[in-house]
Design an enzyme around this catalytic site. Sequence first.
Site, PDB file in Angstrom:
ATOM      1  N   LYS A  22       0.833  -1.212   0.000  1.00  9.49           N
ATOM      2  CA  LYS A  22       0.000   0.000   0.000  1.00  9.49           C
ATOM      3  C   LYS A  22       0.865   1.259   0.000  1.00  9.49           C
ATOM      4  O   LYS A  22       0.629   2.187  -0.770  1.00  9.49           O
ATOM      5  CB  LYS A  22      -0.904   0.017   1.242  1.00  9.49           C
ATOM      6  CG  LYS A  22      -1.623   1.346   1.451  1.00  9.49           C
ATOM      7  CD  LYS A  22      -2.431   1.372   2.722  1.00  9.49           C
ATOM      8  CE  LYS A  22      -1.684   1.895   3.919  1.00  9.49           C
ATOM      9  NZ  LYS A  22      -1.503   3.360   3.967  1.00  9.49           N
ATOM     10  N   ASN A  23       1.879   1.282   0.866  1.00  3.32           N
ATOM     11  CA  ASN A  23       2.672   2.504   1.005  1.00  3.32           C
ATOM     12  C   ASN A  23       3.629   2.724  -0.161  1.00  3.32           C
ATOM     13  O   ASN A  23       4.328   3.723  -0.207  1.00  3.32           O
ATOM     14  CB  ASN A  23       3.439   2.494   2.332  1.00  3.32           C
ATOM     15  CG  ASN A  23       2.508   2.764   3.502  1.00  3.32           C
ATOM     16  OD1 ASN A  23       1.339   3.098   3.307  1.00  3.32           O
ATOM     17  ND2 ASN A  23       3.021   2.607   4.712  1.00  3.32           N
ATOM     18  N   CYS A 117      -5.136   8.667   9.289  1.00  3.88           N
ATOM     19  CA  CYS A 117      -5.286   7.952  10.560  1.00  3.88           C
ATOM     20  C   CYS A 117      -5.284   8.923  11.735  1.00  3.88           C
ATOM     21  O   CYS A 117      -4.613   9.944  11.699  1.00  3.88           O
ATOM     22  CB  CYS A 117      -4.120   6.995  10.752  1.00  3.88           C
ATOM     23  SG  CYS A 117      -4.215   5.537   9.735  1.00  3.88           S
ATOM     24  N   ARG A 122       0.207  15.041  12.759  1.00  7.69           N
ATOM     25  CA  ARG A 122       1.082  14.617  11.667  1.00  7.69           C
ATOM     26  C   ARG A 122       1.273  15.808  10.751  1.00  7.69           C
ATOM     27  O   ARG A 122       0.607  15.937   9.735  1.00  7.69           O
ATOM     28  CB  ARG A 122       0.475  13.425  10.930  1.00  7.69           C
ATOM     29  CG  ARG A 122       0.313  12.225  11.824  1.00  7.69           C
ATOM     30  CD  ARG A 122      -0.339  11.073  11.124  1.00  7.69           C
ATOM     31  NE  ARG A 122       0.561  10.389  10.190  1.00  7.69           N
ATOM     32  CZ  ARG A 122       0.203   9.287   9.523  1.00  7.69           C
ATOM     33  NH1 ARG A 122      -0.985   8.780   9.668  1.00  7.69           N
ATOM     34  NH2 ARG A 122       1.068   8.706   8.724  1.00  7.69           N
ATOM     35  N   ASP A 308       4.390   0.783  11.889  1.00 12.85           N
ATOM     36  CA  ASP A 308       3.168   0.203  11.331  1.00 12.85           C
ATOM     37  C   ASP A 308       2.940  -1.248  11.764  1.00 12.85           C
ATOM     38  O   ASP A 308       1.905  -1.830  11.421  1.00 12.85           O
ATOM     39  CB  ASP A 308       3.187   0.283   9.797  1.00 12.85           C
ATOM     40  CG  ASP A 308       2.904   1.696   9.299  1.00 12.85           C
ATOM     41  OD1 ASP A 308       2.515   2.547  10.119  1.00 12.85           O
ATOM     42  OD2 ASP A 308       3.067   1.939   8.088  1.00 12.85           O
ATOM     43  N   ARG A 401      -8.870  -0.075   4.273  1.00 16.48           N
ATOM     44  CA  ARG A 401      -7.978   0.932   3.688  1.00 16.48           C
ATOM     45  C   ARG A 401      -6.649   0.308   3.275  1.00 16.48           C
ATOM     46  O   ARG A 401      -6.040   0.732   2.298  1.00 16.48           O
ATOM     47  CB  ARG A 401      -7.685   2.046   4.707  1.00 16.48           C
ATOM     48  CG  ARG A 401      -8.818   3.028   4.900  1.00 16.48           C
ATOM     49  CD  ARG A 401      -8.363   4.175   5.770  1.00 16.48           C
ATOM     50  NE  ARG A 401      -7.129   4.747   5.254  1.00 16.48           N
ATOM     51  CZ  ARG A 401      -6.295   5.506   5.952  1.00 16.48           C
ATOM     52  NH1 ARG A 401      -6.545   5.784   7.201  1.00 16.48           N
ATOM     53  NH2 ARG A 401      -5.208   5.991   5.401  1.00 16.48           N
TER      54      ARG A 401
HETATM   55  C1  UD1 Z   1       4.437   6.954   6.140  1.00 20.49           C
HETATM   56  C2  UD1 Z   1       3.513   5.756   5.985  1.00 20.49           C
HETATM   57  C3  UD1 Z   1       2.937   5.357   7.327  1.00 20.49           C
HETATM   58  C4  UD1 Z   1       4.059   5.104   8.318  1.00 20.49           C
HETATM   59  C5  UD1 Z   1       5.027   6.287   8.364  1.00 20.49           C
HETATM   60  C6  UD1 Z   1       6.257   6.021   9.226  1.00 20.49           C
HETATM   61  C7  UD1 Z   1       2.614   6.068   3.751  1.00 20.49           C
HETATM   62  C8  UD1 Z   1       1.426   6.333   2.906  1.00 20.49           C
HETATM   63  N1  UD1 Z   1       2.425   6.118   5.074  1.00 20.49           N
HETATM   64  O1  UD1 Z   1       3.642   8.009   6.651  1.00 20.49           O
HETATM   65  O2  UD1 Z   1       2.157   4.174   7.143  1.00 20.49           O
HETATM   66  O3  UD1 Z   1       3.514   4.903   9.599  1.00 20.49           O
HETATM   67  O4  UD1 Z   1       5.483   6.612   7.045  1.00 20.49           O
HETATM   68  O5  UD1 Z   1       6.966   4.934   8.750  1.00 20.49           O
HETATM   69  O6  UD1 Z   1       3.686   5.783   3.257  1.00 20.49           O
HETATM   70  N2  UD1 Z   1       6.555  14.712  10.268  1.00 20.49           N
HETATM   71  C9  UD1 Z   1       6.706  16.041  10.517  1.00 20.49           C
HETATM   72  N3  UD1 Z   1       6.616  16.919   9.460  1.00 20.49           N
HETATM   73  C10 UD1 Z   1       6.373  16.497   8.186  1.00 20.49           C
HETATM   74  C11 UD1 Z   1       6.229  15.124   7.953  1.00 20.49           C
HETATM   75  C12 UD1 Z   1       6.322  14.250   9.005  1.00 20.49           C
HETATM   76  O7  UD1 Z   1       6.920  16.453  11.646  1.00 20.49           O
HETATM   77  O8  UD1 Z   1       6.298  17.330   7.276  1.00 20.49           O
HETATM   78  C13 UD1 Z   1       6.638  13.745  11.387  1.00 20.49           C
HETATM   79  C14 UD1 Z   1       5.371  12.939  11.572  1.00 20.49           C
HETATM   80  O9  UD1 Z   1       4.426  13.622  12.357  1.00 20.49           O
HETATM   81  C15 UD1 Z   1       5.892  11.699  12.242  1.00 20.49           C
HETATM   82  C16 UD1 Z   1       7.281  11.530  11.605  1.00 20.49           C
HETATM   83  O10 UD1 Z   1       7.629  12.792  11.060  1.00 20.49           O
HETATM   84  O11 UD1 Z   1       6.027  11.919  13.617  1.00 20.49           O
HETATM   85  C17 UD1 Z   1       7.358  10.494  10.519  1.00 20.49           C
HETATM   86  O12 UD1 Z   1       6.340  10.736   9.581  1.00 20.49           O
HETATM   87  P1  UD1 Z   1       6.467  10.341   8.056  1.00 20.49           P
HETATM   88  O13 UD1 Z   1       7.665   9.481   7.870  1.00 20.49           O
HETATM   89  O14 UD1 Z   1       6.356  11.567   7.231  1.00 20.49           O
HETATM   90  O15 UD1 Z   1       5.173   9.475   7.848  1.00 20.49           O
HETATM   91  P2  UD1 Z   1       4.191   9.488   6.618  1.00 20.49           P
HETATM   92  O16 UD1 Z   1       4.956   9.699   5.367  1.00 20.49           O
HETATM   93  O17 UD1 Z   1       3.039  10.359   6.905  1.00 20.49           O
END
Ligand code: UD1
Length: 421
Positions: A22-23, A117, A122, A308, A401
């Site tokens: 999915k990711n 979620c 986030r 995850d 999902r």
């Molecule tokens: C992706 C995955 C999700 C997984 C996560 C961590 C997808 C669609 N989803 O989510 O399933 O749980 O990686 O492996 O691929 N953060 C910030 N600022 C930003 C972006 C992120 O502070 O602009 C923080 C987030 O709040 C979180 C951390 O960084 O605490 C990691 O998030 P991130 O790696 O970006 O997760 P996602 O890409 O949203």
Amino acid sequence: MDKLEIEGGRALAGEVRISGAKNSVLPIMAACLLTAEPVRIRRAPDLRDVATMARILRAFGAEVERTASDTLEVQMGQACSVSAPYDLVKTMRASFFVLGPLLARFGEAEAPLPGGCAIGTRPVDQHLKGLEALGATLDLHDGYVCMTAPPGGLVGSDVRFDRPTVGGTENLMMAACLASGTTRISNAAREPEVIDLAKFLLAMGASIRGQGTDQITVQGAERLSGADFFVMPDRIETATYLIAGAATRGRVRACGTDAGSLASVLHSLAATGGELDVGDSHIEINMRGRRPRPVDIRTSEHPGFPTDAQAQFLALNCVADGASTVEETIFENRFMHVAELVRLGAVISGPRDNSVHVQGVPQLHGAPVMATDLRASFSLVIAGLAAEGTTLIDRIYHIDRGYEAVEDKLLVLGGRVRRVH
Ligand code: UD1
């Protein structure tokens, strides 16, 4: 709203075929916006999030069609809109991935601040920081992010993320492919799905180096071509079914998967006392009817234990022979499943400082529970499968999902599950 009814207390036994990730497929679908040529995506799982992403792409004018059960064809000719619809984006944070590709190819993009979620704040500040570094201007109004590229298009630049972010790295990598010059991303995410996206972009003719390390370099190109691509197997789905096998003292073989991206999960599974058999494209765990030993878990960025799979392993620890600690370091508030697991008889204290303490019990007992987010939902399935009696899980749209054909796969493994409308 659909519910899942589980008659627990039976060991899972059998083979389960793992779907495409999915990711990985979600950012790959967004990357299709980078080219006017047709793209074929194989091993594309049939998931609610994939359907949502397809609807978002169609809203921009793309043609998206499922031409076989596991094949998607996407073609984005001219854009009829560069604004992502709020109704769709609010249900899925990954829809924010469209921002980088739209901006790079069409010079402007608009998206509502994302939902997804309910696992804590986030933010998307790192996505925006990356795209601004390529010269885009940002305007935030009424909950929308509007970005505009400079008249000559995006310009490559050096970007250092404040923390590794999977989505931020992917968004920037996609945008950089059509920027002029070189973009160097440091403190990049090293997750296997970032590598898969890079492989897809390479297949489209992009020039990328360093994927899988924390330094990624992208050399921009004038245009990208179409591609025909196989999505990697879902490492989280693989982990989930193996953990379910261990929690129910069973024997589960995950087929069509890749152990290469799962080292930390396999290490933890081995520590439960399960026997692991790892092949080129399968992983099997066999508990030989034994109760799992508890394992302390601390989530971290790849190659650490994936956040995850935290909820699922926590469910396993609930029925393990002893005490354990589970610590979450990636997201705040990712313990929504704890209150529901307690309803099934689990003994858990916390969360405190993003950790919980679990005292394994010999037997959980079925009860009505509520799914709160995607992975948390499956922790309830695992607990329900291990529990004695009937568990009724409400709001299972969360599971749909991200888990393809969940009840079919569980039935093949001998689980007694039924979808109740
Ligand atoms: C992706 C995955 C999700 C997984 C996560 C961590 C997808 C669609 N989803 O989510 O399933 O749980 O990686 O492996 O691929 N953060 C910030 N600022 C930003 C972006 C992120 O502070 O602009 C923080 C987030 O709040 C979180 C951390 O960084 O605490 C990691 O998030 P991130 O790696 O970006 O997760 P996602 O890409 O949203």
